[in-house]
Write a protein that holds these residues in place. Structure first.
Motif, mmCIF file in Angstrom:
data_model
loop_
_atom_site.group_PDB
_atom_site.id
_atom_site.type_symbol
_atom_site.label_atom_id
_atom_site.label_comp_id
_atom_site.label_asym_id
_atom_site.label_seq_id
_atom_site.Cartn_x
_atom_site.Cartn_y
_atom_site.Cartn_z
ATOM 1 N N UNK A 116 0.846 -1.189 0.000
ATOM 2 C CA UNK A 116 0.000 0.000 0.000
ATOM 3 C C UNK A 116 0.882 1.239 0.000
ATOM 4 N N UNK A 117 0.314 2.385 -0.344
ATOM 5 C CA UNK A 117 1.037 3.651 -0.336
ATOM 6 C C UNK A 117 1.019 4.235 1.067
ATOM 7 N N UNK A 118 2.180 4.689 1.549
ATOM 8 C CA UNK A 118 2.296 5.339 2.849
ATOM 9 C C UNK A 118 2.447 6.842 2.643
ATOM 10 N N UNK A 119 1.419 7.599 3.029
ATOM 11 C CA UNK A 119 1.504 9.057 2.916
ATOM 12 C C UNK A 119 2.582 9.620 3.826
ATOM 13 N N UNK A 120 2.688 9.053 5.020
ATOM 14 C CA UNK A 120 3.635 9.552 6.011
ATOM 15 C C UNK A 120 5.077 9.447 5.508
ATOM 16 N N UNK A 121 5.398 8.331 4.884
ATOM 17 C CA UNK A 121 6.764 8.111 4.405
ATOM 18 C C UNK A 121 6.961 8.473 2.942
ATOM 19 N N UNK A 122 5.848 8.698 2.253
ATOM 20 C CA UNK A 122 5.889 9.003 0.826
ATOM 21 C C UNK A 122 6.590 7.878 0.056
ATOM 22 N N UNK A 123 6.260 6.660 0.433
ATOM 23 C CA UNK A 123 6.841 5.471 -0.186
ATOM 24 C C UNK A 123 5.815 4.348 -0.188
ATOM 25 N N UNK A 124 6.135 3.288 -0.912
ATOM 26 C CA UNK A 124 5.307 2.085 -0.894
ATOM 27 C C UNK A 124 5.682 1.260 0.326
ATOM 28 N N UNK A 125 4.676 0.757 1.037
ATOM 29 C CA UNK A 125 4.875 -0.041 2.242
ATOM 30 C C UNK A 125 4.516 -1.488 1.925
ATOM 31 N N UNK A 126 5.425 -2.406 2.267
ATOM 32 C CA UNK A 126 5.153 -3.836 2.104
ATOM 33 C C UNK A 126 5.004 -4.450 3.490
ATOM 34 N N UNK A 127 3.959 -5.261 3.641
ATOM 35 C CA UNK A 127 3.744 -5.941 4.916
ATOM 36 C C UNK A 127 3.040 -7.264 4.657
ATOM 37 N N UNK A 128 3.246 -8.174 5.599
ATOM 38 C CA UNK A 128 2.636 -9.493 5.491
ATOM 39 C C UNK A 128 2.083 -9.859 6.861
ATOM 40 N N UNK A 129 1.041 -10.679 6.866
ATOM 41 C CA UNK A 129 0.454 -11.135 8.127
ATOM 42 C C UNK A 129 0.855 -12.588 8.351
ATOM 43 N N UNK A 165 0.522 -15.565 11.308
ATOM 44 C CA UNK A 165 -0.161 -15.956 12.539
ATOM 45 C C UNK A 165 -0.994 -14.812 13.113
ATOM 46 N N UNK A 166 -1.665 -14.091 12.227
ATOM 47 C CA UNK A 166 -2.545 -13.012 12.646
ATOM 48 C C UNK A 166 -1.851 -11.735 13.056
ATOM 49 N N UNK A 167 -0.522 -11.665 12.923
ATOM 50 C CA UNK A 167 0.214 -10.465 13.307
ATOM 51 C C UNK A 167 0.866 -9.845 12.068
ATOM 52 N N UNK A 168 0.778 -8.521 12.013
ATOM 53 C CA UNK A 168 1.378 -7.804 10.895
ATOM 54 C C UNK A 168 2.895 -7.747 11.056
ATOM 55 N N UNK A 169 3.592 -8.010 9.961
ATOM 56 C CA UNK A 169 5.054 -7.878 9.947
ATOM 57 C C UNK A 169 5.412 -6.897 8.837
ATOM 58 N N UNK A 170 6.004 -5.764 9.215
ATOM 59 C CA UNK A 170 6.414 -4.756 8.248
ATOM 60 C C UNK A 170 7.659 -5.239 7.525
ATOM 61 N N UNK A 171 7.615 -5.222 6.209
ATOM 62 C CA UNK A 171 8.745 -5.662 5.394
ATOM 63 C C UNK A 171 9.613 -4.496 4.941
ATOM 64 N N UNK A 172 9.080 -3.297 5.014
ATOM 65 C CA UNK A 172 9.881 -2.123 4.669
ATOM 66 C C UNK A 172 9.123 -1.127 3.820
ATOM 67 N N UNK A 173 9.808 -0.004 3.543
ATOM 68 C CA UNK A 173 9.278 1.064 2.707
ATOM 69 C C UNK A 173 10.149 1.164 1.459
ATOM 70 N N UNK A 174 9.514 1.352 0.335
ATOM 71 C CA UNK A 174 10.221 1.307 -0.937
ATOM 72 C C UNK A 174 9.796 2.464 -1.838
ATOM 73 N N UNK A 175 10.748 3.006 -2.592
ATOM 74 C CA UNK A 175 10.417 4.042 -3.559
ATOM 75 C C UNK A 175 9.669 3.447 -4.746
#
Length: 163
Positions: A119-132, A134-144
């Protein structure tokens, strides 16, 4: 809006910090931390120079390029950060182009990616990758790059299946 003295340049440079969250094309935003004005979605920095208030990003551009620009000429923030005074993030545009570019950045604000988990992150002005997992979100990072974010998600998904 060209600096008249080294002291004026020093005063200007003391009023911005290098952003840890906003960048464009691999270079960080220089975020204005002094006088600001505007509406909640359109706040600009201001600087007193040559007996008048000027928008800080215009002062930065003029001094970097060592030339003045007419008041009817617009500067686009390529980083979409209105408080950024990094001259490398600014480009001259017509009013029409500036309005259109602003609308494009607004479209990105809630934009869903073509890639799962991205998804797009307005705060970071980058694309955010994340995966769930066991029901918990894991942030994979922010990408241009949206595709890079999608690849990060795909790698995480494959490694999850292998374990």
């Amino acid at each position: 809006m060209i600096f008249e003295s080294d002291l004026q340049r020093e005063n200007f440079n003391a009023k911005w910090v290098i952003s840890e969250t906003s960048s464009y094309d691999g270079t960080p935003c220089h975020e204005w931390i002094a006088a600001k004005t505007g509406s909640p979605n359109k706040v600009y920095g201001y600087f007193w120079i040559n007996n008048g208030m000027s928008r800080a990003h215009r002062v930065a551009w003029c001094n970097y390029h060592d030339e003045t620009i007419p008041s009817d000429v617009h500067l686009n923030h390529k980083c979409n950060n209105k408080l950024c005074v990094n001259p490398l993030h600014l480009e001259i545009t017509s009013n029409r182009e500036n309005v259109l570019l602003g609308r494009v950045s607004l479209l990105k604000e809630n934009k869903q990616s073509q890639y799962p988990g991205v998804t797009w992150s307005n705060h970071r002005n980058r694309w955010r990758a994340r995966i769930y997992i066991d029901g918990k979100e894991r942030l994979l990072g922010y990408f241009l790059d949206e595709k890079e974010a999608g690849e990060a998600y795909e790698r995480a998904r494959k490694s999850r299946k292998e374990s």
